[in-house]
Design an enzyme around this catalytic site. Structure first.
Site, mmCIF file in Angstrom:
data_model
loop_
_atom_site.group_PDB
_atom_site.id
_atom_site.type_symbol
_atom_site.label_atom_id
_atom_site.label_comp_id
_atom_site.label_asym_id
_atom_site.label_seq_id
_atom_site.Cartn_x
_atom_site.Cartn_y
_atom_site.Cartn_z
ATOM 1 N N ASP A 46 0.763 -1.219 0.002
ATOM 2 C CA ASP A 46 -0.136 0.033 0.060
ATOM 3 C C ASP A 46 0.869 1.273 0.101
ATOM 4 O OD1 ASP A 46 -2.789 -1.177 0.067
ATOM 5 O OD2 ASP A 46 -2.202 -1.947 2.187
ATOM 6 N N ASP A 162 -7.452 -5.402 -4.467
ATOM 7 C CA ASP A 162 -7.496 -4.880 -3.138
ATOM 8 C C ASP A 162 -8.469 -3.705 -3.168
ATOM 9 O OD1 ASP A 162 -7.133 -4.970 -0.214
ATOM 10 O OD2 ASP A 162 -5.749 -3.234 -0.512
#
Length: 212
Positions: A46, A162
């Site tokens: 991320d 995701d």
């Protein structure tokens, strides 16, 4: 899945890597069933979430790059796919990344052991982002790959495992990006169960008719 430390200086005790398990049920004429399992090691980093970009990079991501390159060099049968250009660009320019590591990475790319997928600056959200922002960040990521390695390694596969929620503009943009396929993961459980039961998890995603 966690892998034990491989001994790099200042490396954390464990490295967390992600894997996609693709399972296909095969049925033969003799009636024997067995599972064909494809394990796809990939990055899932991320670009800012519970930590800052810098914290993620310094505490985790740069060690993933270092250890993955070393592991792939040791065994030509190993492969890995990279997603986020924001972190790759940072690792490539990092003064601690050696010329040998850059040469090894280039070799692995040429040897098809490493592949870039989606190629955006990040794995952008679908449900809450504007289409112009999605295009801009994808352009920046693809341009980074082109500047470093030429046109031969531009991604041909979309990869958004995701983001929460799929946008109807996604297949339209992917077509414009010249992607041949797209991998998604976060869909409603009841939808996924139905698709698994009917063996329809591979499908054609038709884009907007108003794309022109």
């Amino acid at each position: 899945v966690s892998t034990q430390s491989t001994g790099f200086k200042d490396e954390p005790d464990t490295l967390c890597l992600s894997f996609i398990l693709c399972v296909t049920l095969l049925h033969f004429a003799n009636g024997d069933d067995f599972l064909n399992v494809f394990v796809v090691p990939h990055s899932h980093d991320d670009v800012g979430w519970v930590q800052t970009i810098e914290e993620y990079y310094e505490k985790q991501v740069r060690f993933i790059y270092d250890s993955t390159v070393a592991s792939l060099i040791q065994d030509p049968t190993r492969t890995f796919i990279y997603v986020e250009q924001a972190f790759f660009s940072r690792w490539w320019k990092d003064s601690r990344t050696t010329d040998q590591q850059r040469q090894q990475f280039t070799y692995l790319l040429q040897n098809n052991q490493i592949e870039f997928v989606i190629g955006g600056w990040v794995m952008h959200d679908e449900a809450t982002v504007t289409y112009s922002a999605a295009i801009d960040q994808m352009t920046e990521g693809h341009q980074n790959i082109k500047n470093l390695f030429g046109n031969d390694y531009n991604p041909t596969l979309g990869w958004q495992i995701d983001p929460f929620g799929a946008s109807s503009v996604t297949p339209t943009l992917n077509s414009l990006f010249n992607f041949s396929a797209h991998v998604i993961a976060r869909i409603p459980w009841d939808t996924m169960e139905e698709m698994m039961e009917t063996q329809s998890m591979e499908f054609n995603w038709i884009g907007s008719r108003n794309s022109n």
